[in-house]
Design a protein around this motif. Structure first.
Motif, PDB file in Angstrom:
ATOM      1  N   PHE A  85       0.828  -1.203   0.000  1.00 39.13           N
ATOM      2  CA  PHE A  85       0.000   0.000   0.000  1.00 39.13           C
ATOM      3  C   PHE A  85       0.867   1.260   0.000  1.00 39.13           C
ATOM      4  CE2 PHE A  85      -2.232   3.294   2.521  1.00 39.13           C
ATOM      5  CZ  PHE A  85      -3.293   3.544   1.656  1.00 39.13           C
ATOM      6  N   ALA A  86       1.941   1.267   0.808  1.00 37.58           N
ATOM      7  CA  ALA A  86       2.837   2.431   0.868  1.00 37.58           C
ATOM      8  C   ALA A  86       3.537   2.656  -0.466  1.00 37.58           C
ATOM      9  CB  ALA A  86       3.860   2.234   1.984  1.00 37.58           C
ATOM     10  N   VAL A  87       3.984   1.572  -1.122  1.00 42.96           N
ATOM     11  CA  VAL A  87       4.661   1.699  -2.424  1.00 42.96           C
ATOM     12  C   VAL A  87       3.705   2.251  -3.475  1.00 42.96           C
ATOM     13  CG1 VAL A  87       5.759   0.408  -4.288  1.00 42.96           C
ATOM     14  CG2 VAL A  87       6.335  -0.103  -1.919  1.00 42.96           C
ATOM     15  N   ILE A  88       2.464   1.744  -3.467  1.00 42.91           N
ATOM     16  CA  ILE A  88       1.476   2.234  -4.445  1.00 42.91           C
ATOM     17  C   ILE A  88       1.193   3.712  -4.218  1.00 42.91           C
ATOM     18  CG2 ILE A  88      -0.931   2.035  -5.173  1.00 42.91           C
ATOM     19  CD1 ILE A  88      -0.736  -0.970  -4.628  1.00 42.91           C
ATOM     20  N   CYS A  89       1.037   4.114  -2.949  1.00 43.51           N
ATOM     21  CA  CYS A  89       0.807   5.527  -2.635  1.00 43.51           C
ATOM     22  C   CYS A  89       1.962   6.395  -3.107  1.00 43.51           C
ATOM     23  CB  CYS A  89       0.584   5.707  -1.135  1.00 43.51           C
ATOM     24  SG  CYS A  89      -0.984   5.046  -0.530  1.00 43.51           S
ATOM     25  N   TYR A  90       3.197   5.908  -2.907  1.00 49.72           N
ATOM     26  CA  TYR A  90       4.382   6.668  -3.334  1.00 49.72           C
ATOM     27  C   TYR A  90       4.407   6.814  -4.853  1.00 49.72           C
ATOM     28  CZ  TYR A  90       9.251   7.541  -4.528  1.00 49.72           C
ATOM     29  OH  TYR A  90      10.400   8.058  -5.075  1.00 49.72           O
ATOM     30  N   LYS A  91       4.142   5.713  -5.569  1.00 45.68           N
ATOM     31  CA  LYS A  91       4.180   5.750  -7.032  1.00 45.68           C
ATOM     32  C   LYS A  91       3.108   6.708  -7.580  1.00 45.68           C
ATOM     33  CE  LYS A  91       7.424   2.641  -7.793  1.00 45.68           C
ATOM     34  NZ  LYS A  91       8.700   2.976  -8.483  1.00 45.68           N
ATOM     35  N   ILE A  92       1.897   6.627  -7.023  1.00 41.72           N
ATOM     36  CA  ILE A  92       0.816   7.500  -7.499  1.00 41.72           C
ATOM     37  C   ILE A  92       1.140   8.966  -7.215  1.00 41.72           C
ATOM     38  CG2 ILE A  92      -1.602   8.125  -7.136  1.00 41.72           C
ATOM     39  CD1 ILE A  92      -2.190   5.176  -6.630  1.00 41.72           C
ATOM     40  N   THR A  93       1.667   9.232  -6.021  1.00 44.95           N
ATOM     41  CA  THR A  93       2.007  10.614  -5.658  1.00 44.95           C
ATOM     42  C   THR A  93       3.068  11.179  -6.581  1.00 44.95           C
ATOM     43  OG1 THR A  93       1.472  10.150  -3.340  1.00 44.95           O
ATOM     44  CG2 THR A  93       2.824  12.096  -3.791  1.00 44.95           C
ATOM     45  N   MET A  94       4.123  10.419  -6.841  1.00 45.12           N
ATOM     46  CA  MET A  94       5.195  10.905  -7.704  1.00 45.12           C
ATOM     47  C   MET A  94       4.708  11.069  -9.143  1.00 45.12           C
ATOM     48  SD  MET A  94       7.528  11.481  -5.613  1.00 45.12           S
ATOM     49  CE  MET A  94       8.624  12.129  -6.866  1.00 45.12           C
ATOM     50  N   ILE A 150       1.865  17.358 -12.723  1.00 42.91           N
ATOM     51  CA  ILE A 150       1.472  18.725 -12.384  1.00 42.91           C
ATOM     52  C   ILE A 150       2.643  19.689 -12.524  1.00 42.91           C
ATOM     53  CG2 ILE A 150       0.604  20.209 -10.536  1.00 42.91           C
ATOM     54  CD1 ILE A 150      -0.917  17.730  -9.489  1.00 42.91           C
ATOM     55  N   LYS A 151       3.800  19.277 -11.980  1.00 49.16           N
ATOM     56  CA  LYS A 151       4.973  20.164 -11.999  1.00 49.16           C
ATOM     57  C   LYS A 151       6.223  19.346 -12.329  1.00 49.16           C
ATOM     58  CE  LYS A 151       7.274  23.822  -9.391  1.00 49.16           C
ATOM     59  NZ  LYS A 151       7.366  24.560  -8.076  1.00 49.16           N
ATOM     60  N   PRO A 152       6.564  19.205 -13.597  1.00 49.76           N
ATOM     61  CA  PRO A 152       7.746  18.416 -13.977  1.00 49.76           C
ATOM     62  C   PRO A 152       9.027  19.021 -13.401  1.00 49.76           C
ATOM     63  CG  PRO A 152       6.347  18.871 -15.873  1.00 49.76           C
ATOM     64  CD  PRO A 152       5.844  19.733 -14.754  1.00 49.76           C
ATOM     65  N   ALA A 153      10.017  18.161 -13.203  1.00 53.73           N
ATOM     66  CA  ALA A 153      11.304  18.604 -12.664  1.00 53.73           C
ATOM     67  C   ALA A 153      12.046  19.443 -13.700  1.00 53.73           C
ATOM     68  CB  ALA A 153      12.149  17.400 -12.270  1.00 53.73           C
ATOM     69  N   HIS A 207      17.324  18.212  -9.891  1.00 55.32           N
ATOM     70  CA  HIS A 207      16.106  18.582  -9.176  1.00 55.32           C
ATOM     71  C   HIS A 207      15.198  17.370  -8.974  1.00 55.32           C
ATOM     72  CE1 HIS A 207      12.063  20.889  -9.081  1.00 55.32           C
ATOM     73  NE2 HIS A 207      12.568  20.825  -7.868  1.00 55.32           N
ATOM     74  N   GLU A 208      15.094  16.532 -10.004  1.00 53.14           N
ATOM     75  CA  GLU A 208      14.256  15.338  -9.907  1.00 53.14           C
ATOM     76  C   GLU A 208      14.819  14.360  -8.878  1.00 53.14           C
ATOM     77  OE1 GLU A 208      12.428  11.805 -12.773  1.00 53.14           O
ATOM     78  OE2 GLU A 208      13.816  13.302 -13.578  1.00 53.14           O
ATOM     79  N   TYR A 209      16.138  14.178  -8.901  1.00 53.89           N
ATOM     80  CA  TYR A 209      16.775  13.268  -7.939  1.00 53.89           C
ATOM     81  C   TYR A 209      16.539  13.731  -6.512  1.00 53.89           C
ATOM     82  CZ  TYR A 209      20.499  11.210  -5.127  1.00 53.89           C
ATOM     83  OH  TYR A 209      21.196  10.584  -4.119  1.00 53.89           O
ATOM     84  N   ASN A 210      16.779  15.025  -6.252  1.00 56.30           N
ATOM     85  CA  ASN A 210      16.604  15.552  -4.891  1.00 56.30           C
ATOM     86  C   ASN A 210      15.147  15.453  -4.442  1.00 56.30           C
ATOM     87  OD1 ASN A 210      19.328  16.210  -4.598  1.00 56.30           O
ATOM     88  ND2 ASN A 210      19.059  18.220  -5.538  1.00 56.30           N
ATOM     89  N   ARG A 211      14.208  15.733  -5.366  1.00 59.92           N
ATOM     90  CA  ARG A 211      12.802  15.671  -5.013  1.00 59.92           C
ATOM     91  C   ARG A 211      12.380  14.246  -4.668  1.00 59.92           C
ATOM     92  NH1 ARG A 211       8.628  18.502  -9.015  1.00 59.92           N
ATOM     93  NH2 ARG A 211       9.283  16.818 -10.410  1.00 59.92           N
ATOM     94  N   ARG A 212      12.817  13.291  -5.473  1.00 64.47           N
ATOM     95  CA  ARG A 212      12.478  11.895  -5.187  1.00 64.47           C
ATOM     96  C   ARG A 212      13.119  11.411  -3.884  1.00 64.47           C
ATOM     97  NH1 ARG A 212      10.128   8.630  -8.901  1.00 64.47           N
ATOM     98  NH2 ARG A 212       9.637   9.578 -10.923  1.00 64.47           N
ATOM     99  N   LYS A 213      14.337  11.861  -3.617  1.00 63.96           N
ATOM    100  CA  LYS A 213      15.004  11.462  -2.375  1.00 63.96           C
ATOM    101  C   LYS A 213      14.258  11.997  -1.160  1.00 63.96           C
ATOM    102  CE  LYS A 213      19.579  11.442  -0.220  1.00 63.96           C
ATOM    103  NZ  LYS A 213      20.997  11.879  -0.340  1.00 63.96           N
ATOM    104  N   VAL A 214      13.845  13.265  -1.211  1.00 62.80           N
ATOM    105  CA  VAL A 214      13.084  13.853  -0.104  1.00 62.80           C
ATOM    106  C   VAL A 214      11.736  13.164   0.045  1.00 62.80           C
ATOM    107  CG1 VAL A 214      11.950  15.961   0.706  1.00 62.80           C
ATOM    108  CG2 VAL A 214      14.254  16.082  -0.266  1.00 62.80           C
ATOM    109  N   ALA A 215      11.090  12.865  -1.093  1.00 60.71           N
ATOM    110  CA  ALA A 215       9.784  12.203  -1.044  1.00 60.71           C
ATOM    111  C   ALA A 215       9.895  10.810  -0.438  1.00 60.71           C
ATOM    112  CB  ALA A 215       9.187  12.127  -2.446  1.00 60.71           C
ATOM    113  N   ARG A 216      10.903  10.065  -0.839  1.00 59.54           N
ATOM    114  CA  ARG A 216      11.073   8.720  -0.274  1.00 59.54           C
ATOM    115  C   ARG A 216      11.284   8.787   1.233  1.00 59.54           C
ATOM    116  NH1 ARG A 216      13.990   7.614  -5.143  1.00 59.54           N
ATOM    117  NH2 ARG A 216      15.944   8.217  -4.130  1.00 59.54           N
TER     118      ARG A 216
END
Length: 298
Positions: free
Chosen positions: A39-48, A54-57, A62-71
């Motif tokens: 469930f957590a993995v699916i939520c993460y994938k959908i959110t990303m 909505i707002k591409p990197a 920028h994409e790497y840092n955003r994904r790292k913070v999100a994870r």
């Protein structure tokens, strides 16, 4: 298996049923945990996916840092949310704590090995600041020893000179546990060195051998009492028999049609290059005065 049994089987595996049951068995808790991870993995994938839509990197960084913070954010949020659920079954608390402890030990194994390495360094068979060591084919003088790492001032790879490169190399202490290492300590800070001179076959090798032996005994001989005192100091921890400590010249006939003069002598490790320079100058000076000694130069 009847339809009623199949229905009960799927009801037992239903995540909502497992979530409501506070007296879960260990197997049921593992199944519920697997559901929560999915469930957590699916939520993460959908959110990303939505965030990228909505707002591409702006760029890969920028994409790497955003994904790292999100994870990291998802990991913290779901860990906090899941802990009460996992620990709601108090009967499983010792098991969960045991598994968590084992996981911590495994994930931090390098930290524990660093601590073990520190105790080995500080022990009788370790080394201290000022010693010269070689580990994992890297040689240097120890300039710092910490609880998790030690630092070497690198020595050039050429074994003839033992000169510093002025580069600092940091080693985690666990290298002492995993790799063999060689130590030249202040207790026994001299090593055997060999200086080789090739002569032509027509040379007067008896005279050349006598000159080389004279150079070693007059210029480089170590005080016998100094050698004996260092051997006695080492003998407190090791059974050391150094044998012959006086310099010697070995003469041999080489297959290339040359005569080899091998000058073997004890030298302080940090005076190795200086002694080689001294021997070179003395040999060049003495042999130049003789008309029947010819150094092989090809």
């Amino acid at each position: 298996m009847g339809s009623g049994s199949i229905k009960e089987f799927y009801l037992d595996l239903n995540p909502l049923t497992l979530l409501k049951n506070s007296n879960r068995e260990f197997a049921e808790t593992l199944i519920l945990f697997a559901y929560m991870v999915v469930f957590a993995v699916i939520c993460y994938k959908i959110t990303m996916f939505l965030v990228e839509r909505i707002k591409p990197a702006l760029d890969p960084v920028h994409e790497y840092n955003r994904r790292k913070v999100a994870r990291m954010g998802f990991l913290i949020v779901f860990a906090i949310a899941y802990l009460p659920i996992i620990f709601s079954s108090l009967s499983l608390l010792p098991t969960v704590l045991g598994l968590a402890g084992a996981g911590i030990v495994i994930s931090l194994k390098e930290v524990w090995l660093n601590m073990v390495g520190w105790f080995m360094i500080m022990g009788a068979n370790g080394f201290k600041v000022g010693d010269r060591i070689e580990i994992d084919s890297i040689k240097g003088d120890v300039v710092n020893i910490g609880f998790f790492k030690f630092t070497l001032l690198e020595i050039a790879q050429d074994p003839r000179f033992e000169q510093s490169t002025n580069r600092l190399i940091h080693f985690p202490n666990y290298n002492i546990v995993l790799h063999r290492f060689f130590v030249v300590s202040e207790t026994m800070d001299f090593v055997w060195d060999e200086f080789r001179v090739y002569l032509e076959l027509r040379s007067n090798w008896e005279k050349a051998e006598k000159i080389c032996s004279q150079i070693l005994h007059e210029e480089l001989v170590l005080a016998p009492e100094l050698v004996e005192s260092k051997i006695r100091e080492m003998s407190k921890n090791y059974l050391v028999r150094l044998g012959k400590t006086t310099p010697i010249v070995y003469t041999s006939l080489e297959p290339e049609g040359t005569i080899l003069m091998c000058l073997r002598y004890l030298t302080p490790i940090r005076s190795k290059r200086l002694n080689r320079i001294l021997i070179s100058k003395e040999i060049l000076t003495k042999f130049r005065e003789e008309n029947d000694i010819y150094i092989y130069t090809h």
